[in-house]
Enzyme design. Structure first.
Site, mmCIF file in Angstrom:
data_model
loop_
_atom_site.group_PDB
_atom_site.id
_atom_site.type_symbol
_atom_site.label_atom_id
_atom_site.label_comp_id
_atom_site.label_asym_id
_atom_site.label_seq_id
_atom_site.Cartn_x
_atom_site.Cartn_y
_atom_site.Cartn_z
ATOM 1 N N GLU A 2 0.841 -1.208 0.000
ATOM 2 C CA GLU A 2 0.000 0.000 0.000
ATOM 3 C C GLU A 2 0.871 1.252 0.000
ATOM 4 O OE1 GLU A 2 -0.044 -2.603 1.900
ATOM 5 O OE2 GLU A 2 -2.026 -3.110 2.657
ATOM 6 N N CYS B 293 -2.511 -3.679 6.973
ATOM 7 C CA CYS B 293 -2.170 -3.988 8.364
ATOM 8 C C CYS B 293 -2.538 -2.833 9.285
ATOM 9 C CB CYS B 293 -0.685 -4.321 8.491
ATOM 10 S SG CYS B 293 0.382 -2.930 8.150
ATOM 11 N N ARG C 85 12.906 -23.211 -6.863
ATOM 12 C CA ARG C 85 13.702 -23.186 -5.632
ATOM 13 C C ARG C 85 13.747 -21.775 -5.054
ATOM 14 N NH1 ARG C 85 19.165 -26.679 -7.127
ATOM 15 N NH2 ARG C 85 18.192 -28.747 -7.132
ATOM 16 N N LEU D 35 21.789 -27.741 -4.394
ATOM 17 C CA LEU D 35 20.525 -27.191 -3.896
ATOM 18 C C LEU D 35 20.548 -25.664 -3.813
ATOM 19 C CD1 LEU D 35 19.629 -29.803 -1.117
ATOM 20 C CD2 LEU D 35 19.116 -29.865 -3.560
ATOM 21 N N GLU E 10 12.854 -32.281 -2.944
ATOM 22 C CA GLU E 10 13.375 -32.774 -4.226
ATOM 23 C C GLU E 10 13.819 -34.234 -4.171
ATOM 24 O OE1 GLU E 10 15.378 -30.636 -7.170
ATOM 25 O OE2 GLU E 10 15.210 -28.722 -6.141
ATOM 26 N N SER F 196 7.514 -41.009 2.017
ATOM 27 C CA SER F 196 7.208 -40.709 3.429
ATOM 28 C C SER F 196 6.262 -39.518 3.526
ATOM 29 C CB SER F 196 8.461 -40.363 4.228
ATOM 30 O OG SER F 196 9.422 -41.343 4.076
HETATM 31 C C1 AOF Z 1 0.111 -5.082 4.455
HETATM 32 N N1 AOF Z 1 0.729 -4.894 3.256
HETATM 33 O O1 AOF Z 1 2.312 -5.368 1.769
HETATM 34 C C2 AOF Z 1 2.194 -6.691 3.702
HETATM 35 C C3 AOF Z 1 1.499 -6.922 4.918
HETATM 36 O O2 AOF Z 1 6.858 -6.476 10.109
HETATM 37 P P1 AOF Z 1 6.026 -5.755 9.128
HETATM 38 O O3 AOF Z 1 5.695 -4.360 9.527
HETATM 39 O O4 AOF Z 1 6.559 -5.812 7.719
HETATM 40 O O5 AOF Z 1 4.593 -6.518 9.123
HETATM 41 C C4 AOF Z 1 4.514 -7.826 8.689
HETATM 42 C C5 AOF Z 1 3.082 -8.309 8.703
HETATM 43 O O6 AOF Z 1 2.266 -7.390 7.959
HETATM 44 C C6 AOF Z 1 2.916 -9.648 7.995
HETATM 45 O O7 AOF Z 1 3.066 -10.723 8.868
HETATM 46 C C7 AOF Z 1 1.499 -9.547 7.481
HETATM 47 O O8 AOF Z 1 0.559 -9.792 8.486
HETATM 48 C C8 AOF Z 1 1.409 -8.075 7.092
HETATM 49 N N2 AOF Z 1 1.884 -7.915 5.718
HETATM 50 N N3 AOF Z 1 0.454 -6.139 5.224
HETATM 51 O O9 AOF Z 1 -0.747 -4.296 4.831
HETATM 52 C C9 AOF Z 1 1.760 -5.627 2.857
HETATM 53 N N4 AOF Z 1 3.260 -7.445 3.345
HETATM 54 ZN ZN ZN Z 2 0.908 -2.817 5.978
#
Ligand code: AOF
Ligand code: ZN
Length: 346
Positions: A46, A71, A185, A205, A282, A290
């Site tokens: 964002e 977030c 990979r 690897l 791999e 398994s």
């Molecule tokens: C978003 N936009 O592009 C991503 C999100 O440690 P930080 O601040 O980078 O936060 C990581 C957490 O934020 C990650 O575990 C996930 O929940 C969220 N990632 N959120 O709004 C993003 N990559």
């Molecule tokens: Zn974010």
């Protein structure tokens, strides 16, 4: 939203243990900004999308599309929900909610509380598939497991070989498939092989045929059969050795004690604790079998080449129809998804 997914994919392999995320700013049906999460610890999608808009005044009449719920927490970066409301964006469209415990619906709640219209669930299934590794890791507390092998037209994975005898793998699939495997990979947190494969093929690897990072190398050596001549013990790449004997390796090698009663489920638990969100397996046949028997797998990618061996090590079998089928040169690639795997949409 599909554009968000395309952008998100550009971060594949670089963001672990974070999800891959893309975001797009739309004004009057035109994209005026876009961005994605490039790497772990870096700005979120964002932020990059909003920063890329040339005329910030337009943000107030724009819609922000995000493949994942923005977030709401202060992690390595400040909360995206705050930035979105500060910029005056009025509408946000999201594909998936973020199950990460510090977010988990609160991002949406904060946006709504600041008067922003939020729509969720846009192309939800595609979004779940895109971030299947992340969702799996967070929801089921084990890495997402991808099995990969190449088999001959008559169903063999290898000739019968003894450790050390004419060391090196027998190539069944063609050159271009090998490059594709190196790309794969680079997309996963870790790569795993059994001791037999280390002893007979002595693989490196790494991702020398592709750009991007190297996965953590993992091997299971419960009976302590590995010798220091193995490339994967050269200490140059992060490596985890599950070993039943006392070992002091130098370089980037960690050991985890694993006696003969140690099972794959224990390996998975340990890898979860070590923040490995996905494992690319791999081989060899024994290791694949398994995983298949334990049900601890999520996806299998199987190449079938044109040659026949007539005898040798039988390839593992999955008695299902493949979910996807591709022709790559003269080889066939089938992708199977484990229907009993815990993740909806994986
Ligand atoms: C978003 N936009 O592009 C991503 C999100 O440690 P930080 O601040 O980078 O936060 C990581 C957490 O934020 C990650 O575990 C996930 O929940 C969220 N990632 N959120 O709004 C993003 N990559
Ligand atoms: Zn974010």
């Amino acid at each position: 939203m599909r554009r968000c997914f395309e952008l998100a994919r550009l971060g594949l392999g670089m963001t672990r243990t974070n999800p891959i995320v893309g975001a797009v700013v739309v004004h009057n049906d035109r994209i005026i900004g876009e961005g994605y999460h490039h790497e772990f610890g870096g700005p979120h999608a964002e932020v990059n999308a909003i920063r890329s808009v040339k005329d910030p005044l337009l943000l107030k009449q724009s819609t922000l599309y995000c493949s994942l719920e923005p977030c709401s927490h202060h992690g390595k970066t400040p909360p995206c929900s705050m930035l979105i409301s500060q910029k005056g964006i009025r509408r946000v469209v999201v594909s998936n909610l973020d199950p990460f415990p510090s977010v988990n619906g609160q991002g949406i709640r904060q946006l709504e509380e600041s008067g922003i219209e939020v729509e969720t669930g846009c192309l939800e299934e595609e979004g779940l598939h895109l971030n299947r590794r992340f969702f799996h890791y967070i929801n089921y507390k084990r890495p997402y497991v991808i099995l990969k092998w190449a088999q001959t037209a008559d169903g063999f994975i290898d000739l019968e070989r003894e450790p050390g005898d004419q060391e090196g793998p027998r190539w069944i699939s063609e050159e271009v498939c090998r490059t594709l495997v190196h790309k794969w990979r680079s997309e996963e947190s870790a790569i795993m092989v059994g001791t037999n494969t280390v002893l007979t093929d002595n693989p490196r690897l790494n991702t020398r045929r592709w750009t991007g990072g190297n996965p953590v190398r993992i091997t299971l050596d419960r009976r302590g059969r590995l010798t220091n001549s193995a490339h994967i013990l050269d200490g140059t790449q992060d490596t985890i050795v599950f070993t039943g004997v006392q070992r002091n390796y130098s370089g980037k090698i960690r050991t985890v004690h694993a006696d003969p009663s140690y099972e794959l489920v224990d390996v998975m638990e340990e890898l979860y604790d070590q923040q490995i969100i996905s494992v690319f397996v791999e081989g060899g046949a024994q290791m694949h079998n398994s995983f298949l028997a334990s049900g601890l797998w999520d996806e299998a990618r199987v190449f079938t080449g044109k040659m026949s061996f007539s005898q040798g090590v039988k390839a593992p079998e999955i008695n299902e129809k493949p979910d996807e089928l591709f022709n790559i040169g003269d080889s066939k690639l089938e992708v199977f998804r484990n229907r009993d795997s815990t993740l909806h949409g994986s």
